[in-house]
Design a protein around this motif. Structure first.
Motif, mmCIF file in Angstrom:
data_model
loop_
_atom_site.group_PDB
_atom_site.id
_atom_site.type_symbol
_atom_site.label_atom_id
_atom_site.label_comp_id
_atom_site.label_asym_id
_atom_site.label_seq_id
_atom_site.Cartn_x
_atom_site.Cartn_y
_atom_site.Cartn_z
ATOM 1 N N LYS A 1 5.526 18.651 80.144
ATOM 2 C CA LYS A 1 5.330 19.566 79.591
ATOM 3 C C LYS A 1 5.074 20.264 81.023
ATOM 4 O O LYS A 1 4.873 19.548 82.538
ATOM 5 N N GLU B 1 9.493 27.642 83.635
ATOM 6 C CA GLU B 1 10.746 26.345 83.824
ATOM 7 C C GLU B 1 10.761 26.108 84.623
ATOM 8 O O GLU B 1 10.285 26.755 86.092
ATOM 9 N N GLY C 1 16.280 24.733 79.382
ATOM 10 C CA GLY C 1 16.706 25.860 79.233
ATOM 11 C C GLY C 1 16.874 26.806 79.917
ATOM 12 O O GLY C 1 17.557 25.782 81.299
ATOM 13 N N THR D 1 13.393 23.196 82.283
ATOM 14 C CA THR D 1 13.024 22.995 81.348
ATOM 15 C C THR D 1 12.967 23.915 80.529
ATOM 16 O O THR D 1 13.007 25.273 80.659
ATOM 17 N N GLY D 2 12.386 24.449 79.013
ATOM 18 C CA GLY D 2 12.634 24.992 78.147
ATOM 19 C C GLY D 2 11.632 24.865 76.987
ATOM 20 O O GLY D 2 10.589 23.760 76.872
ATOM 21 N N THR D 3 12.199 25.884 75.561
ATOM 22 C CA THR D 3 11.780 25.789 74.392
ATOM 23 C C THR D 3 12.770 25.171 73.631
ATOM 24 O O THR D 3 12.526 26.209 72.417
ATOM 25 N N ASN E 1 7.238 25.264 76.887
ATOM 26 C CA ASN E 1 8.245 24.799 78.189
ATOM 27 C C ASN E 1 8.172 23.145 78.984
ATOM 28 O O ASN E 1 6.629 22.389 78.454
ATOM 29 N N HIS E 2 9.115 21.595 78.370
ATOM 30 C CA HIS E 2 9.203 20.433 78.058
ATOM 31 C C HIS E 2 9.945 20.308 78.947
ATOM 32 O O HIS E 2 11.280 20.981 78.563
#
Length: 204
Positions: A107, A111, A151, A171-173, A183-184
């Motif tokens: 996590k 971003e 992302g 990182t994103g969703t 976001n991870h």
């Protein structure tokens, strides 16, 4: 932002209110190999003259020495979310069920940059129905690293050679099956059709 082609989901559902200790197969391609088994695509390799290479025929000398495992780095700076668990299902807040978890979730606050865990070649870039924007990198020991739930705009393309620490994306969703984690990065390793625990490959 490039719209990547979709591939089937790679998550395994365990519809139970309890958490039985099981090891479940999945039925996707490289994005979801069979746990404890192998994957074959049914295709026959062809030689340069167009003839088929039949399994079992003499293909000349081969090096059967085991390939040394590639040492990797954690590909993102973040806090540990859901860990790797192939035998004991874990509860998914997003899907509201129990399921095995084939990778590690990291996590992040907003971003954060995701980098290549080791040297390799970008083999696939696509959008998974449940796991979102995905970058697969093949490494020298034939391990595939899956970087999912990305992302923003990717920094790599298929066929590109990357070095350990090179920027892949953010990182994103984008993973619909894990969207409540925010976001991870969902990071998974696959070799020989089997999911591996990434913790065993990170350099100490």
């Amino acid at each position: 932002i490039k719209a990547w082609p979709e591939k089937p989901n790679a998550e395994v559902l365990v519809p139970s209110d309890n958490a039985p200790s099981v090891s479940l197969p999945v039925t996707d391609d490289l994005a979801a190999p069979v746990v404890g088994g192998s994957i074959t695509d049914g295709e026959t390799d062809a030689s340069s003259d167009g003839s088929a290479n039949v399994p079992g025929e003499d293909d000349g000398p081969q090096d059967d020495a085991p390939q040394e495992d590639v040492s990797m780095i954690v590909p993102v700076s973040g806090s540990l979310g859901t860990g790797f668990s192939l035998t004991v299902p874990v509860f998914s807040e997003t899907m509201n069920d129990w399921r095995v978890h084939q990778g590690i979730d990291y996590k992040t606050e907003g971003e954060v940059q995701v980098v290549a865990a080791a040297d390799g070649i970008v083999e696939n870039v696509y959008t998974c129905e449940l796991m979102g924007l995905t970058v697969e990198i093949r490494h020298a020991d034939e391990t595939l690293s899956n970087n999912q739930s990305l992302g923003g705009e990717l920094q790599v393309i298929e066929g590109q050679e990357v070095r350990q620490g090179d920027l892949i994306g953010m990182t994103g969703t984008s993973a619909d099956s894990e969207c409540l984690e925010g976001n991870h990065l969902h990071f998974a390793l696959i070799r020989g059709g089997v999911y591996l625990d990434p913790n065993d490959r990170f350099a100490s």
